[in-house]
Write an enzyme that holds these catalytic residues in place. Structure first.
Site, short mmCIF file in Angstrom:
data_model
loop_
_atom_site.label_atom_id
_atom_site.label_comp_id
_atom_site.label_asym_id
_atom_site.label_seq_id
_atom_site.Cartn_x
_atom_site.Cartn_y
_atom_site.Cartn_z
N CYS A 86 0.84 -1.25 -0.06
CA CYS A 86 0.02 0.04 -0.21
C CYS A 86 1.06 1.34 0.07
O CYS A 86 1.49 1.57 -0.99
CB CYS A 86 -0.86 -0.10 1.28
N HIS A 203 -3.79 -5.27 1.24
CA HIS A 203 -2.89 -5.55 2.43
C HIS A 203 -2.70 -6.93 2.77
O HIS A 203 -3.81 -7.58 3.52
CB HIS A 203 -3.59 -4.87 3.36
N GLU A 205 -0.84 -8.40 4.89
CA GLU A 205 -0.73 -8.70 6.43
C GLU A 205 -1.96 -8.88 6.99
O GLU A 205 -2.19 -9.17 8.09
CB GLU A 205 0.19 -7.75 6.79
#
Length: 235
Positions: A86, A203, A205
């Site tokens: 990002c 994202h 994660e």
């Protein structure tokens, strides 16, 4: 095996990144402050998401001038793995380590929610654990995720198989309706010509355990570990 997680003023996804590296894929990880000038202790570097320096001027425009980014450029030139997520992707384009750049989302609104991306190249250090054409469920969270590049750059990205992911439907169709931000050619992630620097707008994660709604994001981190060590992580 040690990963460095860069932290700038305004970074806000470093803790999730630390968690997935330490607890999910089982590697050592350290936070690396933006004033650091030496990345030699690390096998890979992750630039996580956030709003570095409050997105002043534009996303990533100030962070790319931090001292640590000189070290990142040197690290990448030596073949080190670098993943920007990002805002990290935006920083890499501002630093000239990846081509193209970003504009505000085409619809003019902040976008936060689930997206689907199709794996376009499963033969990179960031996608080894994926299958070609596999559809991953990974969330997006951005107001300036609209990736753009000139026609020659877009052509080169496709011809050189530098596009890692494209936004798609759950069935894998790349359509305008599946594009959450207006990115050119539905591009959600790319890699540099040498294959060791990657940027992704979603994202990963935030999608590493099923309790979160998807564990597909761990594939990117598992791929990096597999590339560096040969260790295959079951996902």
């Amino acid at each position: 095996m040690r990963f460095g997680i860069l932290v700038f003023p305004g970074t806000n996804c470093e803790m999730e990144t630390f968690y997935v590296l330490r607890e999910v894929v089982g590697v050592q990880a350290d936070y690396v402050w933006h004033e650091a000038r030496d990345l030699t202790p690390y096998d890979a570097v992750v630039i996580p998401g956030g709003f570095t320096y409050g997105d002043r001027v534009r996303s990533g425009a100030l962070a790319c001038r931090a001292p640590v980014m000189e070290a990142v450029a040197e690290f990448a030139a030596r073949g080190g793995l670098v993943l920007g997520i990002c805002n990290g992707f935006q920083i890499l384009t501002e630093a000239g380590l990846l081509p193209g750049g970003f504009r505000p989302n085409a619809h003019g609104r902040y976008r936060c929610g689930w997206s689907r991306v199709r794996v376009e190249n499963a033969a990179t250090p960031f996608t080894l654990a994926c299958r070609p054409g596999q559809v991953l469920k990974i969330p997006v969270s951005h107001g300036m995720g609209n990736y753009q590049a000139d026609p020659d750059t877009l052509r080169a990205l496709s011809e050189n198989q530098q596009v890692l992911f494209r936004y798609c439907t759950p069935e894998g169709a790349v359509t305008p309706g599946a594009n959450p931000n207006g990115s050119a050619e539905n591009i959600a992630g790319i890699v540099n010509r040498t294959g060791n620097v990657a940027g992704v707008m979603p994202h990963p994660e935030r999608a590493t355990e099923q309790v979160l709604g998807s564990a597909d994001g761990r594939l990117l981190f598992a791929s990096m570990v597999q590339h560096l060590t040969g260790r295959v992580i079951r996902v």
